[in-house]
Write an enzyme that holds these catalytic residues in place. Sequence first.
Site, mmCIF file in Angstrom:
data_model
loop_
_atom_site.group_PDB
_atom_site.id
_atom_site.type_symbol
_atom_site.label_atom_id
_atom_site.label_comp_id
_atom_site.label_asym_id
_atom_site.label_seq_id
_atom_site.Cartn_x
_atom_site.Cartn_y
_atom_site.Cartn_z
ATOM 1 N N LYS A 140 1.999 -3.854 6.661
ATOM 2 C CA LYS A 140 2.271 -3.811 5.230
ATOM 3 C C LYS A 140 3.926 -3.526 5.201
ATOM 4 O O LYS A 140 4.709 -4.207 4.561
ATOM 5 C CB LYS A 140 1.612 -2.473 4.543
ATOM 6 C CG LYS A 140 0.232 -2.879 4.317
ATOM 7 C CD LYS A 140 0.132 -4.133 3.454
ATOM 8 C CE LYS A 140 -1.714 -4.349 3.489
ATOM 9 N NZ LYS A 140 -1.941 -5.579 2.852
ATOM 10 N N TYR A 179 -1.969 -0.838 11.103
ATOM 11 C CA TYR A 179 -2.091 -1.541 9.656
ATOM 12 C C TYR A 179 -0.954 -1.122 8.713
ATOM 13 O O TYR A 179 -0.554 -2.067 8.163
ATOM 14 C CB TYR A 179 -3.521 -1.024 8.985
ATOM 15 C CG TYR A 179 -3.379 -0.997 7.716
ATOM 16 C CD1 TYR A 179 -3.931 -2.389 7.224
ATOM 17 C CD2 TYR A 179 -3.339 -0.063 6.783
ATOM 18 C CE1 TYR A 179 -4.043 -2.550 5.649
ATOM 19 C CE2 TYR A 179 -3.377 -0.299 5.416
ATOM 20 C CZ TYR A 179 -3.560 -1.379 4.912
ATOM 21 O OH TYR A 179 -4.030 -1.762 3.657
ATOM 22 N N SER A 225 0.762 -1.276 0.042
ATOM 23 C CA SER A 225 -0.011 0.061 0.124
ATOM 24 C C SER A 225 0.993 1.182 0.032
ATOM 25 O O SER A 225 1.749 1.219 0.567
ATOM 26 C CB SER A 225 -0.792 -0.035 1.382
ATOM 27 O OG SER A 225 -1.386 1.199 1.697
HETATM 28 N N1 LIG Z 1 -8.708 -0.988 -0.780
HETATM 29 C C1 LIG Z 1 -7.725 -0.458 -0.482
HETATM 30 O O1 LIG Z 1 -7.872 0.904 -0.354
HETATM 31 C C2 LIG Z 1 -6.268 -0.958 -0.354
HETATM 32 C C3 LIG Z 1 -5.298 -0.139 -0.651
HETATM 33 C C4 LIG Z 1 -3.998 -0.555 -0.276
HETATM 34 C C5 LIG Z 1 -3.822 -1.942 -0.129
HETATM 35 N N2 LIG Z 1 -4.760 -2.625 -0.145
HETATM 36 C C6 LIG Z 1 -4.765 -4.083 0.489
HETATM 37 O O2 LIG Z 1 -5.098 -5.023 -0.621
HETATM 38 C C7 LIG Z 1 -5.702 -6.205 -0.118
HETATM 39 C C8 LIG Z 1 -7.133 -6.176 -0.508
HETATM 40 O O3 LIG Z 1 -7.811 -5.237 -0.344
HETATM 41 P P1 LIG Z 1 -9.605 -5.314 -0.744
HETATM 42 O O4 LIG Z 1 -9.859 -3.774 -0.541
HETATM 43 O O5 LIG Z 1 -9.942 -6.036 -1.493
HETATM 44 O O6 LIG Z 1 -10.070 -5.702 0.890
HETATM 45 P P2 LIG Z 1 -11.218 -6.695 1.304
HETATM 46 O O7 LIG Z 1 -11.366 -6.700 2.676
HETATM 47 O O8 LIG Z 1 -12.364 -6.302 0.315
HETATM 48 O O9 LIG Z 1 -10.650 -8.057 0.766
HETATM 49 C C9 LIG Z 1 -9.727 -8.827 1.428
HETATM 50 C C10 LIG Z 1 -10.298 -10.281 1.749
HETATM 51 O O10 LIG Z 1 -9.202 -11.009 2.456
HETATM 52 C C11 LIG Z 1 -10.175 -11.991 3.460
HETATM 53 N N3 LIG Z 1 -9.380 -12.336 4.636
HETATM 54 C C12 LIG Z 1 -9.074 -11.445 5.510
HETATM 55 N N4 LIG Z 1 -8.295 -12.100 6.351
HETATM 56 C C13 LIG Z 1 -8.148 -13.485 6.037
HETATM 57 C C14 LIG Z 1 -7.691 -14.555 6.486
HETATM 58 N N5 LIG Z 1 -6.789 -14.524 7.539
HETATM 59 N N6 LIG Z 1 -7.751 -15.638 5.853
HETATM 60 C C15 LIG Z 1 -8.651 -15.731 4.556
HETATM 61 N N7 LIG Z 1 -9.120 -14.792 4.129
HETATM 62 C C16 LIG Z 1 -8.838 -13.572 4.638
HETATM 63 C C17 LIG Z 1 -11.379 -11.064 3.501
HETATM 64 O O11 LIG Z 1 -12.624 -11.970 3.832
HETATM 65 C C18 LIG Z 1 -11.578 -10.309 2.238
HETATM 66 O O12 LIG Z 1 -12.645 -10.835 1.280
HETATM 67 C C19 LIG Z 1 -5.431 -6.042 1.461
HETATM 68 O O13 LIG Z 1 -4.238 -6.793 1.843
HETATM 69 C C20 LIG Z 1 -5.256 -4.637 1.576
HETATM 70 O O14 LIG Z 1 -4.735 -4.270 2.801
HETATM 71 C C21 LIG Z 1 -6.173 -2.295 -0.040
HETATM 72 O O1 LIG Z 2 -15.634 10.401 4.939
HETATM 73 C C1 LIG Z 2 -14.514 10.479 4.275
HETATM 74 C C2 LIG Z 2 -13.520 9.990 4.147
HETATM 75 C C3 LIG Z 2 -12.409 10.225 3.657
HETATM 76 N N1 LIG Z 2 -11.990 11.545 3.560
HETATM 77 C C4 LIG Z 2 -10.795 11.964 3.036
HETATM 78 O O2 LIG Z 2 -10.735 11.488 1.571
HETATM 79 C C5 LIG Z 2 -9.389 11.333 1.550
HETATM 80 C C6 LIG Z 2 -8.989 9.823 1.158
HETATM 81 O O3 LIG Z 2 -9.330 9.163 2.224
HETATM 82 P P1 LIG Z 2 -9.437 7.648 2.309
HETATM 83 O O4 LIG Z 2 -9.880 6.989 3.837
HETATM 84 O O5 LIG Z 2 -10.375 7.086 1.197
HETATM 85 O O6 LIG Z 2 -7.830 7.013 1.852
HETATM 86 P P2 LIG Z 2 -6.434 7.183 2.441
HETATM 87 O O7 LIG Z 2 -5.664 8.169 1.298
HETATM 88 O O8 LIG Z 2 -6.844 7.817 3.968
HETATM 89 O O9 LIG Z 2 -6.057 5.721 2.647
HETATM 90 C C7 LIG Z 2 -6.380 4.557 1.854
HETATM 91 O O10 LIG Z 2 -5.287 4.429 1.090
HETATM 92 C C8 LIG Z 2 -3.893 4.412 1.640
HETATM 93 C C9 LIG Z 2 -3.214 4.192 0.336
HETATM 94 O O11 LIG Z 2 -2.701 5.423 -0.113
HETATM 95 C C10 LIG Z 2 -3.972 3.154 2.291
HETATM 96 O O12 LIG Z 2 -3.926 1.730 1.854
HETATM 97 C C11 LIG Z 2 -5.300 3.237 3.592
HETATM 98 O O13 LIG Z 2 -5.146 1.969 4.261
HETATM 99 C C12 LIG Z 2 -6.515 3.380 2.778
HETATM 100 O O14 LIG Z 2 -7.374 3.581 3.938
HETATM 101 C C13 LIG Z 2 -8.616 11.814 2.817
HETATM 102 O O15 LIG Z 2 -7.881 13.209 2.822
HETATM 103 C C14 LIG Z 2 -9.644 11.690 3.810
HETATM 104 O O16 LIG Z 2 -9.469 12.387 4.996
HETATM 105 C C15 LIG Z 2 -13.067 12.622 3.671
HETATM 106 O O17 LIG Z 2 -12.875 13.842 3.610
HETATM 107 N N2 LIG Z 2 -14.383 12.053 4.251
#
Ligand SMILES: NC(=O)c1ccc[n+]([C@@H]2O[C@H](COP(=O)([O-])OP(=O)(O)OC[C@H]3O[C@@H](n4cnc5c(N)ncnc54)[C@H](O)[C@@H]3O)[C@@H](O)[C@H]2O)c1
Ligand SMILES: O=c1ccn([C@@H]2O[C@H](COP(=O)(O)OP(=O)(O)O[C@H]3O[C@H](CO)[C@H](O)[C@H](O)[C@H]3O)[C@@H](O)[C@H]2O)c(=O)[nH]1
Length: 351
Positions: free
Chosen positions: A162, A158, A134
């Site tokens: 990572k 969190y 991330s």
């Molecule tokens: N969505 C974002 O904003 C974002 C940003 C950066 C990184 N990531 C990373 O990308 C990955 C996927 O994110 P996502 O948005 O699809 O999240 P998500 O929660 O939709 O998907 C994660 C999946 O993993 C499963 N899971 C969690 N723990 C588990 C375990 N111990 N065993 C088996 N399954 C398990 C959950 O049930 C879920 O289906 C995550 O590792 C997250 O940290 C997400």
């Molecule tokens: O209700 C809300 C939610 C978010 N924001 C703002 O929108 C921007 C984006 O916020 P997000 O929570 O959507 O995303 P972040 O950039 O904070 O973080 C997300 O993206 C990161 C990667 O850049 C990490 O993976 C993190 O775990 C994930 O939550 C921020 O300025 C936040 O303050 C609002 O104003 N109102």
Amino acid sequence: MGSSVEQNILVTGGAGFIGTHTVVQLLKEGFKVSIIDNLDNSVIEAVDRVRELVGPDLSKKLEFNLGDLRNKGDIEKLFAKQRFDAVIHFAGLKAVGESVGNPRRYFDNNLVGTINLYETMAKYNCKKMVFSSSATVYGQPEKIPCMEDFELKAMNPYGRTKLFLEEIARDIQKAEPEWRIVLLRYFNPVGAHESGRIGEDPKGIPNNLMPYIQQVAVGRQPELNVYGHDYPTKDGSAVRDYIHVMDLADGHIAALKKLFADPEIGCIAYNLGTGRGTSVLEMVAAFEKASGKKIPIKLCGRRSGDATAVYASTERAEKELGWKAKYGVEEMCRDQWNWANNNPWGYQKKL
Ligand SMILES: NC(=O)c1ccc[n+]([C@@H]2O[C@H](COP(=O)([O-])OP(=O)(O)OC[C@H]3O[C@@H](n4cnc5c(N)ncnc54)[C@H](O)[C@@H]3O)[C@@H](O)[C@H]2O)c1
Ligand SMILES: O=c1ccn([C@@H]2O[C@H](COP(=O)(O)OP(=O)(O)O[C@H]3O[C@H](CO)[C@H](O)[C@H](O)[C@H]3O)[C@@H](O)[C@H]2O)c(=O)[nH]1
């Protein structure tokens, strides 16, 4: 299109938001896919919809296994019955706020789960891995755009999982050079599949911007709190690099192909972003335009721990993976709205 020899990919967390979109693309590219997911943050309906999207023939190449990475036996069972050519590892918990209140849950799930996975992969000699990292590993970046060789730091438990998991990957690959590991640093994934059949469906009140805006648009939340309007940015709101989840999915295919093609790859990180920064207020305006809905906002104080502006340098991914994001904010909002409008309660039938 398809890979010449049918490669078998284990996708952990494949029922989740990014996982489902990536599985659709993997199947279309000719890969065989096995999902392992404990459905902690997802529902089986999402996997059924993946099947519906790819059709009956490709569905035969998709297998779902209910299992938890914290339980080594669940992983072992899969490896004992089939050979995997590589693993895409999405499974993990991702809510920043929850990780601050309950860090042990995050260390157990994300760290123990991943270590179990590496152990089992090593045992069965499957040593190719694409890992979901991330942009959070850049902390509050001193310079933008973020380059992969910037100093890394974590801002919360969190983020620490990572960061640790990146370090663990680098250590493993250094000690056992036959491993090939790609660390994909996602910026802000948004949008949905263009069909409107799969998308993000967070449990409870969303923490992230786009799912929150989407819930305001369908009437599930009254207004959007805009956290921070005094940042030194173009309109005072914070700037992020939003990336369409289908672009992200294609980034995984590019990473996988690179893993198979390049024996010298070692362990390397790639940013997956668009390289463009968009402010919160610009995102609200783009969503209003795409949906035709007014999104009432309330200007609030800054959210603690938030960075002012974060966006990616996409040079390395473009040059070495041959991957570049195709979609802009307009398509992200169009597809997010299409998903929201067709599924106002996500995968639930009704509340
Ligand atoms: N969505 C974002 O904003 C974002 C940003 C950066 C990184 N990531 C990373 O990308 C990955 C996927 O994110 P996502 O948005 O699809 O999240 P998500 O929660 O939709 O998907 C994660 C999946 O993993 C499963 N899971 C969690 N723990 C588990 C375990 N111990 N065993 C088996 N399954 C398990 C959950 O049930 C879920 O289906 C995550 O590792 C997250 O940290 C997400
Ligand atoms: O209700 C809300 C939610 C978010 N924001 C703002 O929108 C921007 C984006 O916020 P997000 O929570 O959507 O995303 P972040 O950039 O904070 O973080 C997300 O993206 C990161 C990667 O850049 C990490 O993976 C993190 O775990 C994930 O939550 C921020 O300025 C936040 O303050 C609002 O104003 N109102």
